[in-house]
Design a protein around this motif. Structure first.
Motif, PDB file in Angstrom:
ATOM      1  N   GLU A  13      53.979 109.174  14.851  1.00  0.00           N
ATOM      2  CA  GLU A  13      54.236 108.189  13.805  1.00  0.00           C
ATOM      3  C   GLU A  13      55.712 108.176  13.374  1.00  0.00           C
ATOM      4  O   GLU A  13      56.185 107.207  12.764  1.00  0.00           O
ATOM      5  CB  GLU A  13      53.343 108.469  12.586  1.00  0.00           C
ATOM      6  CG  GLU A  13      53.719 109.680  11.758  1.00  0.00           C
ATOM      7  CD  GLU A  13      53.306 111.018  12.376  1.00  0.00           C
ATOM      8  OE1 GLU A  13      53.656 112.061  11.795  1.00  0.00           O
ATOM      9  OE2 GLU A  13      52.633 111.008  13.426  1.00  0.00           O
ATOM     10  N   ARG A  14      56.461 109.218  13.718  1.00  0.00           N
ATOM     11  CA  ARG A  14      57.872 109.293  13.339  1.00  0.00           C
ATOM     12  C   ARG A  14      58.788 108.627  14.371  1.00  0.00           C
ATOM     13  O   ARG A  14      59.963 108.386  14.097  1.00  0.00           O
ATOM     14  CB  ARG A  14      58.293 110.750  13.159  1.00  0.00           C
ATOM     15  CG  ARG A  14      57.492 111.480  12.095  1.00  0.00           C
ATOM     16  CD  ARG A  14      57.817 112.962  12.012  1.00  0.00           C
ATOM     17  NE  ARG A  14      59.195 113.210  11.585  1.00  0.00           N
ATOM     18  CZ  ARG A  14      59.686 114.434  11.355  1.00  0.00           C
ATOM     19  NH1 ARG A  14      58.898 115.510  11.516  1.00  0.00           N
ATOM     20  NH2 ARG A  14      60.933 114.591  10.976  1.00  0.00           N
TER      21      ARG A  14
ATOM     22  N   ARG B  41      42.605 110.525  17.304  1.00  0.00           N
ATOM     23  CA  ARG B  41      43.904 109.969  16.932  1.00  0.00           C
ATOM     24  C   ARG B  41      44.053 108.507  17.366  1.00  0.00           C
ATOM     25  O   ARG B  41      45.085 107.888  17.107  1.00  0.00           O
ATOM     26  CB  ARG B  41      45.024 110.799  17.548  1.00  0.00           C
ATOM     27  CG  ARG B  41      45.241 112.143  16.860  1.00  0.00           C
ATOM     28  CD  ARG B  41      46.531 112.783  17.318  1.00  0.00           C
ATOM     29  NE  ARG B  41      46.826 114.000  16.588  1.00  0.00           N
ATOM     30  CZ  ARG B  41      47.514 114.063  15.453  1.00  0.00           C
ATOM     31  NH1 ARG B  41      47.963 112.933  14.910  1.00  0.00           N
ATOM     32  NH2 ARG B  41      47.759 115.204  14.867  1.00  0.00           N
TER      33      ARG B  41
ATOM     34  N   HIS C  44      53.489 113.964  15.603  1.00  0.00           N
ATOM     35  CA  HIS C  44      54.718 113.301  15.149  1.00  0.00           C
ATOM     36  C   HIS C  44      54.962 111.937  15.802  1.00  0.00           C
ATOM     37  O   HIS C  44      56.059 111.385  15.664  1.00  0.00           O
ATOM     38  CB  HIS C  44      55.940 114.198  15.373  1.00  0.00           C
ATOM     39  CG  HIS C  44      55.838 115.543  14.733  1.00  0.00           C
ATOM     40  ND1 HIS C  44      55.569 115.698  13.391  1.00  0.00           N
ATOM     41  CD2 HIS C  44      55.958 116.801  15.252  1.00  0.00           C
ATOM     42  CE1 HIS C  44      55.537 117.003  13.106  1.00  0.00           C
ATOM     43  NE2 HIS C  44      55.755 117.685  14.207  1.00  0.00           N
TER      44      HIS C  44
END
Length: 260
Positions: free
Chosen positions: A251-252, A36, A249
């Motif tokens: 990226e949110r 990631r 999550h």
């Protein structure tokens, strides 16, 4: 609007099979973090003290020995690739505060998170984050307001008396109980808790597992806003219980935080 500062290259809260309710080896979490593109991975394994509960969801002394042995091996193996840190998510038990403080000095923890997972009822403890119907029914019978008041009092005492770095999933208590609401008294307790965090330089975790449970992180936006007004630092944590959840999550978060 510029989002509040938060390091999205660090996942500050993951668990492994050692805690007895997650899956996966430590190295599998490290491998996923590397995939990631994370720069830092913080293992925050469960430390509970004097909890009477039929299914232990925390590490024993032997487990912690394995944890540090494997953690040190991984630090060497992945040196220059990713920064690995070994910490604890310390469940606060008000009846064992002195013992908790002593235990935290017995291990070389690089980060200490604080949470509260259990509520004492007679001679046993009930799990405040369990989805089990029996547990939820028992807590509801005791009285939701009573349970919540005790929970927030425990967190206030924890951040005031423990040498800790971050408060985990602040409002995840009774997350599986439909329609849970905090009354005015609980909101005042949360404000007092944030004041104590500010005074003791304790960061606030933005726990992205909340996106899966309720569509937004733990804690709620009004709590995050109140923390930012106090200049309390934010830390991102996935609360991963399987390797695939590392960094979930993240990226949110910029869009979510920008909207506060």
């Amino acid at each position: 609007m510029t989002p509040p500062a938060i390091d999205l290259r660090e996942d500050g809260h993951v668990h492994t099979r050692l805690c007895n309710h997650a899956v996966g080896e430590m190295e599998e979490y490290v491998e996923q973090a590397v995939r990631r593109g994370l720069a830092t991975l913080v293992f925050l394994e469960h430390l509970e003290t004097d909890i009477r509960y039929p299914q232990p969801s925390w590490l024993s002394g032997e487990d912690f020995a394995l944890y540090f042995q494997e953690g040190e091996r991984l630090k060497q193996q992945y040196r220059g690739v990713i920064d690995i840190r070994l910490g604890a998510e310390t469940g606060f038990n008000p009846e064992a505060a002195a013992t908790i403080r002593r235990r935290l000095t017995e291990y070389p923890f690089e980060r200490v998170g604080v949470s509260c997972h259990f509520y004492r009822h007679n001679d046993v403890h009930l799990n405040l984050l369990s989805r089990r119907r029996q547990s939820l029914d028992q807590l509801a019978a005791i009285g939701i307001d009573t349970v919540l008041t005790a929970y927030f009092n425990a967190l206030i005492e924890a951040v005031t008396t423990l040498d800790c770095d971050v408060l985990c999933h602040l409002d995840a208590v009774l997350r599986h109980l439909p329609g849970i609401r905090f009354n005015d008294g609980h909101q005042r307790q949360i404000e007092e808790l944030l004041d104590s965090m500010q005074a003791n330089k304790v960061a606030l975790e933005i726990n992205t597992s909340g996106f899966d449970y309720r569509g937004f992180p733990f804690p709620a936006d009004w709590i995050v806003s109140a923390a930012l007004c106090r200049n309390i630092p934010l830390r991102a944590g996935s609360d991963a219980h399987q390797p695939s959840e590392v960094g979930r999550h993240f990226e949110r978060l910029p869009g979510y935080l920008a909207g506060l």
